[in-house]
Scaffold this motif. Structure first.
Motif, mmCIF file in Angstrom:
data_model
loop_
_atom_site.group_PDB
_atom_site.id
_atom_site.type_symbol
_atom_site.label_atom_id
_atom_site.label_comp_id
_atom_site.label_asym_id
_atom_site.label_seq_id
_atom_site.Cartn_x
_atom_site.Cartn_y
_atom_site.Cartn_z
ATOM 1 N N TYR A 95 1.972 0.216 -3.021
ATOM 2 C CA TYR A 95 1.559 -0.570 -1.853
ATOM 3 C C TYR A 95 2.334 -0.194 -0.584
ATOM 4 O O TYR A 95 3.439 0.351 -0.621
ATOM 5 N N ARG A 96 1.727 -0.529 0.533
ATOM 6 C CA ARG A 96 2.388 -0.656 1.821
ATOM 7 C C ARG A 96 1.870 -1.931 2.462
ATOM 8 O O ARG A 96 0.826 -2.438 2.070
ATOM 9 N N TYR A 97 2.590 -2.457 3.431
ATOM 10 C CA TYR A 97 2.074 -3.581 4.210
ATOM 11 C C TYR A 97 2.281 -3.273 5.680
ATOM 12 O O TYR A 97 3.163 -2.488 6.053
ATOM 13 N N VAL A 98 1.447 -3.846 6.518
ATOM 14 C CA VAL A 98 1.487 -3.534 7.943
ATOM 15 C C VAL A 98 2.120 -4.705 8.694
ATOM 16 O O VAL A 98 1.786 -5.866 8.461
ATOM 17 N N THR A 99 3.070 -4.394 9.564
ATOM 18 C CA THR A 99 3.852 -5.438 10.234
ATOM 19 C C THR A 99 3.147 -6.017 11.452
ATOM 20 O O THR A 99 3.494 -7.100 11.916
ATOM 21 N N GLU A 100 2.175 -5.288 11.989
ATOM 22 C CA GLU A 100 1.392 -5.779 13.120
ATOM 23 C C GLU A 100 0.009 -5.153 13.036
ATOM 24 O O GLU A 100 -0.202 -4.194 12.298
ATOM 25 N N THR A 101 -0.935 -5.706 13.753
ATOM 26 C CA THR A 101 -2.289 -5.162 13.716
ATOM 27 C C THR A 101 -2.294 -3.720 14.221
ATOM 28 O O THR A 101 -1.752 -3.425 15.286
ATOM 29 N N VAL A 102 -2.905 -2.832 13.415
ATOM 30 C CA VAL A 102 -2.927 -1.404 13.743
ATOM 31 C C VAL A 102 -4.368 -0.902 13.622
ATOM 32 O O VAL A 102 -5.078 -1.254 12.675
ATOM 33 N N THR A 103 -4.787 -0.084 14.565
ATOM 34 C CA THR A 103 -6.112 0.535 14.504
ATOM 35 C C THR A 103 -5.990 1.926 13.890
ATOM 36 O O THR A 103 -5.239 2.772 14.389
ATOM 37 N N VAL A 104 -6.711 2.135 12.795
ATOM 38 C CA VAL A 104 -6.704 3.423 12.101
ATOM 39 C C VAL A 104 -8.135 3.948 12.065
ATOM 40 O O VAL A 104 -9.024 3.313 11.484
ATOM 41 N N ASN A 105 -8.363 5.078 12.713
ATOM 42 C CA ASN A 105 -9.685 5.696 12.725
ATOM 43 C C ASN A 105 -10.749 4.698 13.191
ATOM 44 O O ASN A 105 -11.843 4.598 12.625
ATOM 45 N N GLY A 106 -10.417 3.940 14.228
ATOM 46 C CA GLY A 106 -11.356 2.997 14.808
ATOM 47 C C GLY A 106 -11.483 1.687 14.063
ATOM 48 O O GLY A 106 -12.245 0.809 14.476
ATOM 49 N N THR A 107 -10.724 1.506 12.965
ATOM 50 C CA THR A 107 -10.789 0.288 12.156
ATOM 51 C C THR A 107 -9.504 -0.501 12.329
ATOM 52 O O THR A 107 -8.400 0.049 12.201
ATOM 53 N N GLU A 108 -9.631 -1.782 12.602
ATOM 54 C CA GLU A 108 -8.467 -2.639 12.821
ATOM 55 C C GLU A 108 -7.974 -3.198 11.489
ATOM 56 O O GLU A 108 -8.701 -3.907 10.782
ATOM 57 N N ILE A 109 -6.736 -2.883 11.144
ATOM 58 C CA ILE A 109 -6.102 -3.431 9.943
ATOM 59 C C ILE A 109 -5.140 -4.524 10.403
ATOM 60 O O ILE A 109 -4.200 -4.255 11.153
ATOM 61 N N PRO A 110 -5.376 -5.774 9.977
ATOM 62 C CA PRO A 110 -4.609 -6.891 10.535
ATOM 63 C C PRO A 110 -3.173 -6.953 10.030
ATOM 64 O O PRO A 110 -2.848 -6.453 8.944
ATOM 65 N N ALA A 111 -2.319 -7.545 10.831
ATOM 66 C CA ALA A 111 -0.919 -7.739 10.436
ATOM 67 C C ALA A 111 -0.860 -8.509 9.122
ATOM 68 O O ALA A 111 -1.628 -9.442 8.891
ATOM 69 N N GLY A 112 0.064 -8.102 8.253
ATOM 70 C CA GLY A 112 0.228 -8.765 6.973
ATOM 71 C C GLY A 112 -0.661 -8.240 5.869
ATOM 72 O O GLY A 112 -0.561 -8.687 4.720
ATOM 73 N N ALA A 113 -1.530 -7.274 6.177
ATOM 74 C CA ALA A 113 -2.431 -6.731 5.162
ATOM 75 C C ALA A 113 -1.671 -5.797 4.219
ATOM 76 O O ALA A 113 -0.729 -5.111 4.613
ATOM 77 N N ILE A 114 -2.104 -5.776 2.954
ATOM 78 C CA ILE A 114 -1.617 -4.810 1.986
ATOM 79 C C ILE A 114 -2.489 -3.556 2.103
ATOM 80 O O ILE A 114 -3.716 -3.646 2.224
ATOM 81 N N VAL A 115 -1.860 -2.385 2.063
ATOM 82 C CA VAL A 115 -2.569 -1.117 2.253
ATOM 83 C C VAL A 115 -2.242 -0.171 1.105
ATOM 84 O O VAL A 115 -1.072 -0.040 0.714
ATOM 85 N N PHE A 116 -3.284 0.467 0.575
ATOM 86 C CA PHE A 116 -3.104 1.518 -0.427
ATOM 87 C C PHE A 116 -3.665 2.823 0.129
ATOM 88 O O PHE A 116 -4.663 2.819 0.855
ATOM 89 N N LEU A 117 -3.036 3.917 -0.253
ATOM 90 C CA LEU A 117 -3.494 5.248 0.126
ATOM 91 C C LEU A 117 -4.065 5.935 -1.101
ATOM 92 O O LEU A 117 -3.512 5.811 -2.193
ATOM 93 N N SER A 118 -5.154 6.662 -0.927
ATOM 94 C CA SER A 118 -5.694 7.454 -2.027
ATOM 95 C C SER A 118 -5.430 8.926 -1.758
ATOM 96 O O SER A 118 -6.128 9.561 -0.970
#
Length: 407
Positions: free
Chosen positions: A287-310
């Motif tokens: 896992y990773r988590y995002v500390t603030e809202t970040v836009t990745v490739n035009g998509t907004e990932i909200p603060a506090g979200a859990i993120v996985f990379l493939s």
């Protein structure tokens, strides 16, 4: 998008669907959890090479286990599973940010360089030979449980300084902790693992042995040394064993490539690189988590979200690789992401490569007529969001069974 058992059997249809939708970060629900990942966890999945590299380098995507644990509960969909609790075993370098990550990794760096690992080739070859010697005379054997796992466990235990006699118990505990075990079973085996490693670290601290665990024991506090030992032992054999098995499975699915390799063993290093790219031994990153809202490739990932990379999806990104679904050992794509990247790149990548090369060298020399005997369609894949591997693969001399369902 729900990731269920079908994803663990073959994740690439999911990745192709995401690619057709612009290869943008996608919201997912993990149907099956594992240890600290509860079933029903809502998260974001990043699949393209560019986006994966962006996340790996952006400091807003963090790893601190203490801060991530409450987020797992907050991001569950209520489909089952209790609130996960932090465990000593998970508080290792893979689940921490600098400066703690840097401090935990520093005592290990010198032991896992390409030069340091290369000096162990003969020892690793002897382990692979002994493992096959134990199977002499058998009409068939399980490539997973009889060869890949015993071989990989022996190598990592020898590297770290774990007594051979303890390997069977260790293997059982790791399978529980990295699987989707019942809470009572997980608690029991995690406790046994912690107790065992604590005693081993104390023994190493009192001794004068020159091995990796002794360096950890004298460089770190006891809880940190225990967590580091677990991370190295678990990741150090599970992924390599899975790569050996899925690599052989991939060769069987591409008989012209297997024939080419069996006729020219000098291609083994190139074949291993192509296996890593084409059938990465990880489903999803940790896992990773995002500390603030970040836009990745035009998509907004909200603060506090859990993120996985493939990394597996990134390795099939047609913006980075020509004909990415093709398996071709004469044209290995060496700039793959099977070992991750950034500061959390796999510290054991050189050892994993060497082990897999030796495993295939030994199989080719000792078992040139080896083929898969497991009936087509009956292959059982592990239900793990992280590790991609088979539970069993029966092999032996004779005509190969048809390999189906392998992208």
């Amino acid at each position: 998008m729900v990731l269920d058992h079908g994803f663990y059997v073959d994740p690439h249809p999911v990745y192709r669907a995401i690619k057709q939708n612009g290869n943008k970060p996608t919201e997912i629900i993990l149907k099956t959890g594992m240890a600290y990942l509860p079933p029903g966890l809502r998260a974001w999945l990043v699949t393209s090479c560019d986006d994966v590299e962006f996340v790996l380098q952006d400091p807003r995507f963090r790893k601190s286990i203490d801060k991530a644990m409450p987020l797992f509960s907050a991001n569950t969909s209520g489909e089952g599973g209790g609130t996960p609790h932090a465990s000593l075993l998970y508080d290792n370098m893979a689940n921490n940010d600098p400066p703690k990550h840097t401090r935990l990794r520093r005592p290990l760096n010198a032991n896992f360089t390409s030069r340091a690992v290369s000096t162990r080739r003969r020892d690793i070859w002897q382990v692979s030979t002994r493992t096959l010697d134990a199977l002499a005379g058998a009409d068939s054997f399980d490539l997973v449980q009889d060869y890949a796992f015993p071989f990989s466990i022996s190598v990592i235990c020898g590297t770290l300084g774990v007594p051979q006699a303890d390997q069977r118990s260790f293997h059982s505990w790791v399978q529980t902790i990295t699987g989707a075990a019942e809470p009572e079973v997980l608690k029991r085996d995690a406790g046994l693992m912690v107790g065992y490693l604590r005693d081993l670290v104390r023994h190493k601290r009192r001794g004068s042995e020159d091995d990796v665990l002794s360096h950890l024991a004298t460089s770190l506090e006891e809880p940190e040394a225990v967590a580091q030992a677990y991370a190295l032992l678990a990741a150090g054999y599970e992924t390599t064993a899975n790569l050996i098995v899925t690599g052989f499975l991939t060769l069987e699915a591409h008989p012209e490539q297997k024939k080419l390799l069996w006729s020219d063993p000098s291609l083994i290093p190139a074949a291993v690189e192509e296996m890593l790219r084409h059938q990465a031994p990880f489903n999803l990153s940790l896992y990773r988590y995002v500390t603030e809202t970040v836009t990745v490739n035009g998509t907004e990932i909200p603060a506090g979200a859990i993120v996985f990379l493939s990394f597996a999806a990134a390795n099939r990104d047609d913006r980075r690789f020509d004909a990415p679904d093709e398996f071709n050992i004469r044209k290995p794509r060496r700039d793959h992401m099977a070992f991750g990247g950034g500061i959390h790149n796999c510290i054991g990548k050189h050892l994993a490569r060497l082990e897999t090369e030796v495993a295939f060298e030994t199989l080719l020399r000792r078992c040139p007529d080896l083929s898969i005997l497991s009936p087509a369609g009956l292959l059982q894949w592990k239900a793990s969001p992280t590790f991609r591997g088979l539970k069993k693969l029966v092999v032996g001399p004779g005509p190969a069974a048809a390999v189906t369902g392998l992208a």
